[in-house]
Motif scaffolding. Structure first.
Motif, PDB file in Angstrom:
ATOM      1  N   LYS A 184     -20.293  89.610  99.754  1.00  8.51           N
ATOM      2  CA  LYS A 184     -19.153  90.278  99.542  1.00  8.51           C
ATOM      3  C   LYS A 184     -18.260  89.490  98.539  1.00  8.51           C
ATOM      4  N   TYR A 185     -18.206  88.107  98.439  1.00  6.96           N
ATOM      5  CA  TYR A 185     -17.269  87.188  97.649  1.00  6.96           C
ATOM      6  C   TYR A 185     -17.921  87.560  96.319  1.00  6.96           C
ATOM      7  N   MET A 186     -19.156  87.610  95.995  1.00  8.02           N
ATOM      8  CA  MET A 186     -19.753  87.875  94.457  1.00  8.02           C
ATOM      9  C   MET A 186     -19.325  89.447  94.331  1.00  8.02           C
ATOM     10  N   TYR A 187     -19.192  90.239  95.173  1.00 12.29           N
ATOM     11  CA  TYR A 187     -18.678  91.603  94.908  1.00 12.29           C
ATOM     12  C   TYR A 187     -17.491  91.542  94.144  1.00 12.29           C
ATOM     13  N   HIS A 188     -16.521  90.894  94.985  1.00  9.36           N
ATOM     14  CA  HIS A 188     -15.159  90.951  94.645  1.00  9.36           C
ATOM     15  C   HIS A 188     -14.686  90.235  93.536  1.00  9.36           C
ATOM     16  N   VAL A 189     -15.643  89.122  93.164  1.00  7.91           N
ATOM     17  CA  VAL A 189     -15.484  88.370  91.674  1.00  7.91           C
ATOM     18  C   VAL A 189     -15.823  89.220  90.623  1.00  7.91           C
ATOM     19  N   VAL A 190     -17.093  89.999  90.862  1.00  6.76           N
ATOM     20  CA  VAL A 190     -17.466  90.805  89.712  1.00  6.76           C
ATOM     21  C   VAL A 190     -16.432  91.970  89.671  1.00  6.76           C
ATOM     22  N   LYS A 191     -15.949  92.620  90.439  1.00  5.05           N
ATOM     23  CA  LYS A 191     -15.087  93.670  90.500  1.00  5.05           C
ATOM     24  C   LYS A 191     -13.622  93.344  89.765  1.00  5.05           C
TER      25      LYS A 191
END
Length: 98
Positions: free
Chosen positions: A47-54
């Motif tokens: 989830k954290y990776m997703y938010h970083v990429v987004k």
């Protein structure tokens, strides 16, 4: 394949390269979604990776329309392992320099 370009981390998701630079926006979005300051398990890390990429896509004015599930489906397990290896290596090097 994950790579670093000029101290900037790049992650490949679904064949597309994305910048991976932790931002305040990603941290706040992650906390808003999970109530956590830091990831506690694999799902939180993703989830954290997703938010970083987004967040990086927003910062770079790059379109990013993947839902979290689409992000997971597009993120290859080998790429995840390579990328987290880069992140962990940087963390170890940083701790040695303290």
């Amino acid at each position: 394949m994950s790579k670093k370009q000029n101290n900037m981390k790049i992650i490949v998701i679904g064949g597309q390269e994305y910048t991976y630079r932790e931002t305040m926006g990603a941290m706040v979005a992650f906390k808003s979604e999970t109530g956590l300051d830091m990831p506690e398990d694999l799902e939180d890390i993703l989830k954290y990776m997703y938010h970083v990429v987004k967040s990086n896509c927003s910062r770079e004015h790059k379109e990013f329309n993947m839902s979290f599930q689409e992000f997971l489906d597009a993120l290859d397990a080998d790429e995840f392992q390579r990328f987290t290896g880069i992140v962990n290596q940087e963390k170890e090097e940083s701790e040695k320099n303290v």
